[in-house]
Design a protein around this motif. Structure first.
Motif, PDB file in Angstrom:
ATOM      1  N   ALA A 143     -37.802  69.068  72.660  1.00 26.57           N
ATOM      2  CA  ALA A 143     -38.533  67.805  72.558  1.00 26.57           C
ATOM      3  C   ALA A 143     -40.039  68.029  72.616  1.00 26.57           C
ATOM      4  O   ALA A 143     -40.799  67.460  71.808  1.00 26.57           O
ATOM      5  CB  ALA A 143     -38.096  66.862  73.679  1.00 26.57           C
ATOM      6  N   ASP A 144     -40.496  68.854  73.552  1.00 28.24           N
ATOM      7  CA  ASP A 144     -41.934  69.086  73.712  1.00 28.24           C
ATOM      8  C   ASP A 144     -42.544  69.665  72.440  1.00 28.24           C
ATOM      9  O   ASP A 144     -43.575  69.189  71.947  1.00 28.24           O
ATOM     10  CB  ASP A 144     -42.198  70.057  74.865  1.00 28.24           C
ATOM     11  CG  ASP A 144     -41.793  69.516  76.220  1.00 28.24           C
ATOM     12  OD1 ASP A 144     -41.601  68.289  76.336  1.00 28.24           O
ATOM     13  OD2 ASP A 144     -41.674  70.319  77.164  1.00 28.24           O
ATOM     14  N   ALA A 145     -41.922  70.727  71.937  1.00 31.84           N
ATOM     15  CA  ALA A 145     -42.466  71.420  70.780  1.00 31.84           C
ATOM     16  C   ALA A 145     -42.433  70.536  69.537  1.00 31.84           C
ATOM     17  O   ALA A 145     -43.384  70.507  68.748  1.00 31.84           O
ATOM     18  CB  ALA A 145     -41.690  72.711  70.531  1.00 31.84           C
ATOM     19  N   ALA A 146     -41.333  69.814  69.367  1.00 35.64           N
ATOM     20  CA  ALA A 146     -41.226  68.935  68.208  1.00 35.64           C
ATOM     21  C   ALA A 146     -42.322  67.873  68.231  1.00 35.64           C
ATOM     22  O   ALA A 146     -42.964  67.605  67.207  1.00 35.64           O
ATOM     23  CB  ALA A 146     -39.849  68.279  68.180  1.00 35.64           C
ATOM     24  N   ALA A 147     -42.560  67.271  69.384  1.00 33.84           N
ATOM     25  CA  ALA A 147     -43.568  66.217  69.487  1.00 33.84           C
ATOM     26  C   ALA A 147     -44.962  66.746  69.168  1.00 33.84           C
ATOM     27  O   ALA A 147     -45.722  66.131  68.406  1.00 33.84           O
ATOM     28  CB  ALA A 147     -43.542  65.608  70.885  1.00 33.84           C
ATOM     29  N   VAL A 156     -41.792  72.127  61.794  1.00 35.80           N
ATOM     30  CA  VAL A 156     -41.420  73.161  62.763  1.00 35.80           C
ATOM     31  C   VAL A 156     -39.959  73.543  62.618  1.00 35.80           C
ATOM     32  O   VAL A 156     -39.099  72.701  62.383  1.00 35.80           O
ATOM     33  CB  VAL A 156     -41.721  72.694  64.210  1.00 35.80           C
ATOM     34  CG1 VAL A 156     -40.929  71.443  64.582  1.00 35.80           C
ATOM     35  CG2 VAL A 156     -41.459  73.812  65.217  1.00 35.80           C
ATOM     36  N   LEU A 157     -39.703  74.846  62.758  1.00 39.08           N
ATOM     37  CA  LEU A 157     -38.352  75.390  62.875  1.00 39.08           C
ATOM     38  C   LEU A 157     -38.161  75.809  64.321  1.00 39.08           C
ATOM     39  O   LEU A 157     -38.927  76.627  64.847  1.00 39.08           O
ATOM     40  CB  LEU A 157     -38.163  76.620  61.964  1.00 39.08           C
ATOM     41  CG  LEU A 157     -37.595  76.357  60.561  1.00 39.08           C
ATOM     42  CD1 LEU A 157     -38.562  75.502  59.764  1.00 39.08           C
ATOM     43  CD2 LEU A 157     -37.341  77.681  59.851  1.00 39.08           C
ATOM     44  N   LEU A 158     -37.154  75.258  64.963  1.00 43.71           N
ATOM     45  CA  LEU A 158     -36.871  75.530  66.370  1.00 43.71           C
ATOM     46  C   LEU A 158     -35.657  76.444  66.472  1.00 43.71           C
ATOM     47  O   LEU A 158     -34.591  76.121  65.938  1.00 43.71           O
ATOM     48  CB  LEU A 158     -36.588  74.229  67.115  1.00 43.71           C
ATOM     49  CG  LEU A 158     -37.704  73.171  67.085  1.00 43.71           C
ATOM     50  CD1 LEU A 158     -37.177  71.835  67.573  1.00 43.71           C
ATOM     51  CD2 LEU A 158     -38.874  73.624  67.949  1.00 43.71           C
ATOM     52  N   ARG A 159     -35.829  77.563  67.158  1.00 42.45           N
ATOM     53  CA  ARG A 159     -34.691  78.460  67.374  1.00 42.45           C
ATOM     54  C   ARG A 159     -34.548  78.664  68.878  1.00 42.45           C
ATOM     55  O   ARG A 159     -35.237  79.481  69.486  1.00 42.45           O
ATOM     56  CB  ARG A 159     -34.908  79.795  66.651  1.00 42.45           C
ATOM     57  CG  ARG A 159     -33.614  80.586  66.383  1.00 42.45           C
ATOM     58  CD  ARG A 159     -33.066  81.228  67.629  1.00 42.45           C
ATOM     59  NE  ARG A 159     -31.888  82.057  67.359  1.00 42.45           N
ATOM     60  CZ  ARG A 159     -31.226  82.732  68.311  1.00 42.45           C
ATOM     61  NH1 ARG A 159     -31.610  82.662  69.568  1.00 42.45           N
ATOM     62  NH2 ARG A 159     -30.183  83.450  67.992  1.00 42.45           N
ATOM     63  N   GLY A 160     -33.670  77.862  69.492  1.00 38.36           N
ATOM     64  CA  GLY A 160     -33.435  77.974  70.922  1.00 38.36           C
ATOM     65  C   GLY A 160     -32.418  79.056  71.235  1.00 38.36           C
ATOM     66  O   GLY A 160     -31.787  79.627  70.345  1.00 38.36           O
ATOM     67  N   GLY A 161     -32.262  79.347  72.512  1.00 40.91           N
ATOM     68  CA  GLY A 161     -31.312  80.360  72.940  1.00 40.91           C
ATOM     69  C   GLY A 161     -29.876  79.882  72.797  1.00 40.91           C
ATOM     70  O   GLY A 161     -29.582  78.687  72.844  1.00 40.91           O
ATOM     71  N   ALA A 170     -28.137  68.223  70.658  1.00 42.64           N
ATOM     72  CA  ALA A 170     -28.105  66.805  71.029  1.00 42.64           C
ATOM     73  C   ALA A 170     -29.517  66.221  71.097  1.00 42.64           C
ATOM     74  O   ALA A 170     -29.767  65.092  70.638  1.00 42.64           O
ATOM     75  CB  ALA A 170     -27.390  66.634  72.365  1.00 42.64           C
ATOM     76  N   ILE A 171     -30.458  66.990  71.666  1.00 40.24           N
ATOM     77  CA  ILE A 171     -31.842  66.508  71.737  1.00 40.24           C
ATOM     78  C   ILE A 171     -32.439  66.409  70.340  1.00 40.24           C
ATOM     79  O   ILE A 171     -33.105  65.426  69.995  1.00 40.24           O
ATOM     80  CB  ILE A 171     -32.686  67.437  72.633  1.00 40.24           C
ATOM     81  CG1 ILE A 171     -32.226  67.338  74.090  1.00 40.24           C
ATOM     82  CG2 ILE A 171     -34.170  67.091  72.520  1.00 40.24           C
ATOM     83  CD1 ILE A 171     -32.864  68.359  75.011  1.00 40.24           C
ATOM     84  N   HIS A 172     -32.201  67.428  69.533  1.00 45.04           N
ATOM     85  CA  HIS A 172     -32.747  67.438  68.173  1.00 45.04           C
ATOM     86  C   HIS A 172     -32.225  66.250  67.363  1.00 45.04           C
ATOM     87  O   HIS A 172     -32.987  65.585  66.647  1.00 45.04           O
ATOM     88  CB  HIS A 172     -32.386  68.761  67.482  1.00 45.04           C
ATOM     89  CG  HIS A 172     -32.715  68.801  66.031  1.00 45.04           C
ATOM     90  ND1 HIS A 172     -31.763  68.645  65.041  1.00 45.04           N
ATOM     91  CD2 HIS A 172     -33.897  68.946  65.385  1.00 45.04           C
ATOM     92  CE1 HIS A 172     -32.351  68.706  63.857  1.00 45.04           C
ATOM     93  NE2 HIS A 172     -33.644  68.899  64.033  1.00 45.04           N
ATOM     94  N   ALA A 173     -30.929  65.976  67.458  1.00 48.07           N
ATOM     95  CA  ALA A 173     -30.350  64.870  66.702  1.00 48.07           C
ATOM     96  C   ALA A 173     -31.003  63.546  67.081  1.00 48.07           C
ATOM     97  O   ALA A 173     -31.326  62.720  66.208  1.00 48.07           O
ATOM     98  CB  ALA A 173     -28.842  64.807  66.934  1.00 48.07           C
ATOM     99  N   ALA A 174     -31.207  63.330  68.374  1.00 43.97           N
ATOM    100  CA  ALA A 174     -31.843  62.090  68.819  1.00 43.97           C
ATOM    101  C   ALA A 174     -33.289  62.022  68.335  1.00 43.97           C
ATOM    102  O   ALA A 174     -33.752  60.967  67.867  1.00 43.97           O
ATOM    103  CB  ALA A 174     -31.787  62.001  70.344  1.00 43.97           C
TER     104      ALA A 174
END
Length: 427
Positions: A143-147, A156-161, A170-174
């Protein structure tokens, strides 16, 4: 025909996956760069609202991640970073709204000059473009990085662990539901959908497709990114943070700051890892005992160990260790110069603090310690973009280029020169 049925087609390779994502991100980035501040802010408010609405769904996904992580034996610090609850999700939504309230850096004129020939030149902030963020454990980073990226006009492309994959999804979808509700492209924020480590390699070698990679995680992740990247990297290294207590320090203040710096949250990068105490400080025993009483294991040099029972002997590795746990190393040093020398040998250029009543001593420390953040009479736990009034952060950059300290909106922009003439030609 069967050959046209997607269910019969092989899954794309990580390289193919990242290439497709970056292509879509580039298109979204062009749209974002032209999006008004008002629409970006509206999109972030909607994203925050969607996260609040999806709290139960996100917490359920996080419970699955937590159960898997516990079964795999993740450390207490890693589990703390992974854990979500309604309060943490509410704080994440608050953070998104705080970013939405910030001034838009895009289009800001950094400086301007009028040349003798009448040509007017301006240096103007512009988005970087497509940013890749590789991070571990903390799903709130999604959420922080996307905002921050959206508000700064970047895709942005987010690659979490892998340990947080369900939570991140779930956070990304919301978040994306909020964006598209006001017409911001869904491809502005994409989550790499696979846990395959090869996807990280594909991001690191995506020259021309990803403009900047930002790693957030442990030493091994950052080392891999720096070793393999063929795109620019904004690095966040260890938080081997120090608090130096000077002989002039108020004892009550020193005890409060030291305990908070270590024990408020031991698993964050702003936590104190080493306590440095002036040899002439009069209350060393009480200070260290306060830390012990707070539940912190203390490993000290010979002087500290001789002064305080309950302190075990530190070895050479302790001074270079980011514990991210209720453990601290303690060294007795010869005044502010001894503290500066110790930090120069063992610090990670993240955050270091001095507790002192003597302003001359404090100014010497603040000027000489080469860290991204230096503090006087304040806890190192303030090493956080939100606490700096930045509305959040991508991370704490410990290098020298191109941003340093908490990286927020301005750190996610670059600039271009804009010239306005009236027909000038160069002789």
């Amino acid at each position: 025909m069967a050959r046209d049925d997607p269910s019969t087609m092989p899954a794309p390779t990580p390289d193919m996956l990242i290439a497709g994502m970056t292509g879509r991100a580039r298109t979204a980035a062009r749209s974002l760069a032209a999006t008004s501040c008002e629409r970006k802010a509206d999109a972030l408010h909607r994203a925050a609202a969607e996260i609040r609405i999806a709290t139960d769904e996100i917490c359920a996904a996080n419970a699955d991640d937590m159960a898997s992580a516990e079964a795999q034996g993740l450390s207490v610090a890693m589990l703390d970073r992974l854990r979500l609850d309604p309060a943490r999700l509410s704080a994440a939504a608050d953070g998104i709204e705080a970013v939405a309230a910030l001034a838009d850096p895009v289009g800001q004129v950094i400086d301007s000059r009028d040349r003798p020939n009448g040509l007017r030149l301006e240096r103007v902030r512009v988005p970087i473009g497509v940013i890749g963020i590789i991070y571990e454990s903390r799903p709130n980073v999604t959420a922080d990085a996307a905002a921050l990226c959206v508000m700064a006009g970047n895709a942005v492309l987010l690659r979490g662990g892998s340990e947080a994959l369900a939570s991140n999804r779930a956070i990304h979808a919301a978040f994306v539901r909020g964006l598209v509700s006001v017409g911001v492209p869904a491809d502005s924020v994409q989550l790499v959908p696979i846990a395959d480590r090869a996807a990280v390699g594909a991001m690191l070698t995506a020259e021309g497709a990803i403009d900047l990679v930002i790693p957030r995680g442990g030493k091994s992740l950052v080392a891999r990114v720096q070793a393999e990247a063929r795109v620019p990297v904004l690095a966040h290294l260890d938080g081997i943070n120090h608090v130096y207590v000077d002989a002039s320090a108020d004892p009550a203040m020193a005890e409060a700051i030291v305990v908070n710096a270590k024990m408020r949250r031991t698993g964050v990068c702003g936590a104190m890892e080493t306590l440095l105490i002036d040899r002439d400080y009069p209350d060393t025993v009480a200070l260290v005992e306060r830390l012990l009483a707070a539940g912190c294991a203390v490993r000290g040099d010979a002087t500290a160990r001789a002064k305080v029972s309950g302190v075990t002997l530190a070895d050479d590795a302790d001074w270079d260790t980011e514990y991210l746990d209720a453990i601290a190393s303690v060294a007795v040093v010869d005044g502010v110069e001894g503290a500066i020398a110790h930090i120069a040998r063992h610090g990670s250029h993240h955050t270091d603090a001095i507790v002192a009543a003597d302003a001359i001593v404090a100014d010497r420390f603040l000027a000489a310690v080469d860290s991204a953040i230096v503090l006087w009479n304040a806890s190192t736990q303030f090493a956080d973009g939100g606490e700096f009034g930045l509305g959040g952060e991508i991370g704490i950059a410990t290098g020298r280029l191109h941003a340093r300290g908490p990286v927020a909106l301005e750190g996610l922009t670059t600039y271009k020169w804009v010239g306005r003439g009236t027909g000038q030609v160069r002789g």
